[in-house]
Design a protein around this motif. Sequence first.
Motif, PDB file in Angstrom:
ATOM      1  N   TYR A 216       4.858   6.669   7.058  1.00 27.33           N
ATOM      2  CA  TYR A 216       5.647   5.951   6.057  1.00 27.33           C
ATOM      3  C   TYR A 216       4.930   6.099   4.727  1.00 27.33           C
ATOM      4  CZ  TYR A 216       8.406   3.851   9.766  1.00 27.33           C
ATOM      5  OH  TYR A 216       9.240   3.677  10.830  1.00 27.33           O
ATOM      6  N   GLN A 217       5.703   6.108   3.650  1.00 22.25           N
ATOM      7  CA  GLN A 217       5.095   6.307   2.327  1.00 22.25           C
ATOM      8  C   GLN A 217       4.536   5.022   1.727  1.00 22.25           C
ATOM      9  OE1 GLN A 217       8.887   8.180   1.159  1.00 22.25           O
ATOM     10  NE2 GLN A 217       7.645   9.763   0.147  1.00 22.25           N
ATOM     11  N   VAL A 218       5.160   3.902   2.054  1.00 25.55           N
ATOM     12  CA  VAL A 218       4.755   2.603   1.504  1.00 25.55           C
ATOM     13  C   VAL A 218       4.803   1.575   2.628  1.00 25.55           C
ATOM     14  CG1 VAL A 218       5.164   0.893  -0.324  1.00 25.55           C
ATOM     15  CG2 VAL A 218       5.828   3.275  -0.686  1.00 25.55           C
ATOM     16  N   GLY A 219       3.959   0.549   2.531  1.00 30.25           N
ATOM     17  CA  GLY A 219       3.972  -0.509   3.539  1.00 30.25           C
ATOM     18  C   GLY A 219       3.428  -1.808   2.975  1.00 30.25           C
ATOM     19  N   ALA A 220       3.582  -2.878   3.756  1.00 30.20           N
ATOM     20  CA  ALA A 220       3.076  -4.198   3.376  1.00 30.20           C
ATOM     21  C   ALA A 220       2.099  -4.674   4.432  1.00 30.20           C
ATOM     22  CB  ALA A 220       4.221  -5.189   3.241  1.00 30.20           C
ATOM     23  N   VAL A 221       0.965  -5.224   3.980  1.00 26.17           N
ATOM     24  CA  VAL A 221      -0.110  -5.557   4.913  1.00 26.17           C
ATOM     25  C   VAL A 221      -0.815  -6.841   4.506  1.00 26.17           C
ATOM     26  CG1 VAL A 221      -1.820  -4.165   3.668  1.00 26.17           C
ATOM     27  CG2 VAL A 221      -2.096  -4.518   6.122  1.00 26.17           C
ATOM     28  N   ASN A 222      -1.324  -7.537   5.482  1.00 21.20           N
ATOM     29  CA  ASN A 222      -2.189  -8.707   5.312  1.00 21.20           C
ATOM     30  C   ASN A 222      -3.444  -8.289   4.535  1.00 21.20           C
ATOM     31  OD1 ASN A 222      -4.545 -10.267   6.063  1.00 21.20           O
ATOM     32  ND2 ASN A 222      -3.498 -11.016   7.892  1.00 21.20           N
ATOM     33  N   TYR A 223      -3.733  -8.968   3.437  1.00 25.18           N
ATOM     34  CA  TYR A 223      -4.855  -8.538   2.598  1.00 25.18           C
ATOM     35  C   TYR A 223      -6.195  -8.664   3.301  1.00 25.18           C
ATOM     36  CZ  TYR A 223      -6.913 -13.110   1.236  1.00 25.18           C
ATOM     37  OH  TYR A 223      -7.568 -14.317   1.221  1.00 25.18           O
ATOM     38  N   LYS A 224      -6.319  -9.623   4.219  1.00 24.64           N
ATOM     39  CA  LYS A 224      -7.581  -9.807   4.946  1.00 24.64           C
ATOM     40  C   LYS A 224      -7.853  -8.613   5.862  1.00 24.64           C
ATOM     41  CE  LYS A 224      -9.653 -13.735   3.942  1.00 24.64           C
ATOM     42  NZ  LYS A 224     -11.081 -13.757   3.547  1.00 24.64           N
ATOM     43  N   VAL A 225      -6.814  -8.155   6.542  1.00 18.26           N
ATOM     44  CA  VAL A 225      -6.982  -7.006   7.438  1.00 18.26           C
ATOM     45  C   VAL A 225      -7.336  -5.764   6.626  1.00 18.26           C
ATOM     46  CG1 VAL A 225      -5.819  -5.471   9.066  1.00 18.26           C
ATOM     47  CG2 VAL A 225      -5.466  -7.945   9.212  1.00 18.26           C
TER      48      VAL A 225
ATOM     49  N   PHE B 164       5.721  -5.468 -10.311  1.00 18.02           N
ATOM     50  CA  PHE B 164       6.124  -4.971  -9.000  1.00 18.02           C
ATOM     51  C   PHE B 164       6.461  -3.482  -9.095  1.00 18.02           C
ATOM     52  CE2 PHE B 164       8.695  -4.474  -5.175  1.00 18.02           C
ATOM     53  CZ  PHE B 164       7.977  -5.238  -4.279  1.00 18.02           C
ATOM     54  N   PRO B 165       5.945  -2.659  -8.184  1.00 20.41           N
ATOM     55  CA  PRO B 165       6.117  -1.201  -8.305  1.00 20.41           C
ATOM     56  C   PRO B 165       7.532  -0.734  -7.973  1.00 20.41           C
ATOM     57  CG  PRO B 165       4.977  -1.752  -6.267  1.00 20.41           C
ATOM     58  CD  PRO B 165       5.100  -3.032  -7.035  1.00 20.41           C
ATOM     59  N   ALA B 166       7.891   0.396  -8.517  1.00 21.48           N
ATOM     60  CA  ALA B 166       9.203   1.014  -8.266  1.00 21.48           C
ATOM     61  C   ALA B 166       9.136   1.782  -6.957  1.00 21.48           C
ATOM     62  CB  ALA B 166       9.577   1.936  -9.416  1.00 21.48           C
ATOM     63  N   ILE B 167       9.324   1.073  -5.845  1.00 20.03           N
ATOM     64  CA  ILE B 167       9.152   1.676  -4.520  1.00 20.03           C
ATOM     65  C   ILE B 167      10.478   2.036  -3.856  1.00 20.03           C
ATOM     66  CG2 ILE B 167       6.888   0.658  -4.089  1.00 20.03           C
ATOM     67  CD1 ILE B 167       8.266  -1.599  -2.569  1.00 20.03           C
ATOM     68  N   GLY B 168      11.590   1.789  -4.533  1.00 23.91           N
ATOM     69  CA  GLY B 168      12.882   2.150  -3.968  1.00 23.91           C
ATOM     70  C   GLY B 168      12.990   3.647  -3.735  1.00 23.91           C
ATOM     71  N   GLY B 169      13.629   4.012  -2.635  1.00 26.41           N
ATOM     72  CA  GLY B 169      13.833   5.427  -2.326  1.00 26.41           C
ATOM     73  C   GLY B 169      12.778   6.027  -1.429  1.00 26.41           C
ATOM     74  N   TYR B 170      11.662   5.312  -1.218  1.00 25.90           N
ATOM     75  CA  TYR B 170      10.623   5.789  -0.306  1.00 25.90           C
ATOM     76  C   TYR B 170      10.912   5.292   1.119  1.00 25.90           C
ATOM     77  CZ  TYR B 170       7.792   6.980  -4.417  1.00 25.90           C
ATOM     78  OH  TYR B 170       7.328   7.524  -5.592  1.00 25.90           O
ATOM     79  N   THR B 171      10.135   5.791   2.086  1.00 20.93           N
ATOM     80  CA  THR B 171      10.144   5.196   3.424  1.00 20.93           C
ATOM     81  C   THR B 171       9.165   4.028   3.408  1.00 20.93           C
ATOM     82  OG1 THR B 171       8.444   6.760   4.185  1.00 20.93           O
ATOM     83  CG2 THR B 171      10.763   7.347   4.561  1.00 20.93           C
ATOM     84  N   PHE B 172       9.477   2.982   4.164  1.00 22.05           N
ATOM     85  CA  PHE B 172       8.696   1.741   4.067  1.00 22.05           C
ATOM     86  C   PHE B 172       8.517   1.126   5.442  1.00 22.05           C
ATOM     87  CE2 PHE B 172       7.997  -2.762   3.528  1.00 22.05           C
ATOM     88  CZ  PHE B 172       7.215  -2.855   2.395  1.00 22.05           C
TER      89      PHE B 172
ATOM     90  N   VAL C 136       0.690   4.394   7.117  1.00 18.96           N
ATOM     91  CA  VAL C 136       0.814   4.799   5.710  1.00 18.96           C
ATOM     92  C   VAL C 136      -0.267   5.816   5.363  1.00 18.96           C
ATOM     93  CG1 VAL C 136       0.827   4.021   3.307  1.00 18.96           C
ATOM     94  CG2 VAL C 136       1.910   2.615   5.070  1.00 18.96           C
ATOM     95  N   GLU C 137      -1.457   5.638   5.865  1.00 18.92           N
ATOM     96  CA  GLU C 137      -2.529   6.611   5.625  1.00 18.92           C
ATOM     97  C   GLU C 137      -2.137   7.983   6.152  1.00 18.92           C
ATOM     98  OE1 GLU C 137      -6.910   7.416   7.434  1.00 18.92           O
ATOM     99  OE2 GLU C 137      -6.658   5.448   6.493  1.00 18.92           O
ATOM    100  N   ALA C 138      -1.470   8.013   7.306  1.00 21.60           N
ATOM    101  CA  ALA C 138      -1.078   9.284   7.926  1.00 21.60           C
ATOM    102  C   ALA C 138       0.190   9.872   7.305  1.00 21.60           C
ATOM    103  CB  ALA C 138      -0.875   9.080   9.419  1.00 21.60           C
ATOM    104  N   GLY C 139       0.856   9.090   6.451  1.00 19.84           N
ATOM    105  CA  GLY C 139       2.085   9.581   5.836  1.00 19.84           C
ATOM    106  C   GLY C 139       3.321   9.414   6.695  1.00 19.84           C
TER     107      GLY C 139
ATOM    108  N   ILE D 267       0.844  -1.191   0.000  1.00 16.02           N
ATOM    109  CA  ILE D 267       0.000   0.000   0.000  1.00 16.02           C
ATOM    110  C   ILE D 267       0.882   1.244   0.000  1.00 16.02           C
ATOM    111  CG2 ILE D 267      -1.949  -1.142   1.110  1.00 16.02           C
ATOM    112  CD1 ILE D 267      -1.064   0.096   3.775  1.00 16.02           C
ATOM    113  N   ALA D 268       0.358   2.336  -0.559  1.00 17.04           N
ATOM    114  CA  ALA D 268       1.160   3.566  -0.663  1.00 17.04           C
ATOM    115  C   ALA D 268       0.316   4.793  -0.365  1.00 17.04           C
ATOM    116  CB  ALA D 268       1.770   3.681  -2.059  1.00 17.04           C
ATOM    117  N   HIS D 269       0.964   5.785   0.235  1.00 12.41           N
ATOM    118  CA  HIS D 269       0.325   7.078   0.482  1.00 12.41           C
ATOM    119  C   HIS D 269       0.111   7.784  -0.857  1.00 12.41           C
ATOM    120  CE1 HIS D 269       0.009  11.276   2.033  1.00 12.41           C
ATOM    121  NE2 HIS D 269      -0.626  10.656   3.023  1.00 12.41           N
ATOM    122  N   HIS D 270      -0.976   8.534  -0.965  1.00  9.59           N
ATOM    123  CA  HIS D 270      -1.330   9.166  -2.240  1.00  9.59           C
ATOM    124  C   HIS D 270      -0.245  10.125  -2.738  1.00  9.59           C
ATOM    125  CE1 HIS D 270      -2.371  13.316  -0.899  1.00  9.59           C
ATOM    126  NE2 HIS D 270      -2.506  12.720   0.273  1.00  9.59           N
ATOM    127  N   SER D 271       0.531  10.684  -1.816  1.00  7.69           N
ATOM    128  CA  SER D 271       1.558  11.647  -2.214  1.00  7.69           C
ATOM    129  C   SER D 271       2.667  11.031  -3.063  1.00  7.69           C
ATOM    130  CB  SER D 271       2.182  12.295  -0.973  1.00  7.69           C
ATOM    131  OG  SER D 271       2.842  11.321  -0.182  1.00  7.69           O
TER     132      SER D 271
END
Length: 284
Positions: free
Chosen positions: A185-194, A126-134, A180-183, A113-117
């Motif tokens: 962190y810019q990107v994160g990994a989460v359980n799809y069920k949650v 796979f997304p180019a997420i390098g360089g963000y906070t995670f 991640v919603e609050a910004g 998941i990623a923040h809209h910013s």
Amino acid sequence: MNAFAKLLTVMMIGISAGAHAATFTFTAIPDEDETKLRSRFDKVADYLETKLGVDVQYVPVKSYSAAVTAFRNNQVQLAWFGGLSGVQARRLVPGSEAIAQGYEDQFFKSYFIAHHSTGLTKQESFPAIGGYTFTFGSKDSTSGRLMPQFFIERNLGKRPDDLFKRVGFSGDHSRTVAQVEAGVYQVGAVNYKVWDSMVAEGKVDTAKVSVVWESPAYPDYQWSVRGDLDAKFGAGFKAKLTAALLEMKDPDLLASFPRQSFIPADNEDFKPVEDVAKAIGLID
């Protein structure tokens, strides 16, 4: 009834009570907020009491590692583990077994998941997420750390510490979404069920945070029991417990996991998780 008969009756009642005095205890990895977990697993305790005929107690823990420790130390006899924590626990307790899993746990997934910013949008590759906070979830989470780290390294060719500006561990999936919603962190990994449950309950502002990648499937959560269960609670107890878990049909109880049903499982089902954990250095 004469005095001797009364005494004998009291003694027999005491013996009978003593035979059933042991409390069957279980725990679960704290993958969501504590209030939600207690609501779910107190219901499970009530259900198992009616099926097993013994006192049943849910024992909450503060971390994934604490769940593994409680299982290892025989503070609990049953645990609802994730794929990795189950592998870790069973390696520490000879004879322990995975006995049941959710139907969906055969083909579990992680969401990135990623923040809209960030401007990132959902894509097949796979997304180019390098360089963000995670942020990962718990350090011992299968869907929030183990498999996401594996997918990151396989697709981007670098370890997280070498790829991201900052790496965090939120502790559980709910907090990952919130951070991640609050910004934070810019990107994160989460359980799809949650994630799916939080979205359905209106607990996520999808204008601020959204799914940008969905992982391939892998095995995850399961119920695991210690190998000495029958020795402590009597011959056939493990079989009775297994049947109770597989026969859990209450829609409200299943929805709290959420799972459509529970199906049989065994240790071999989680060999892929063990192999990935070895490959990225989380276990020997």
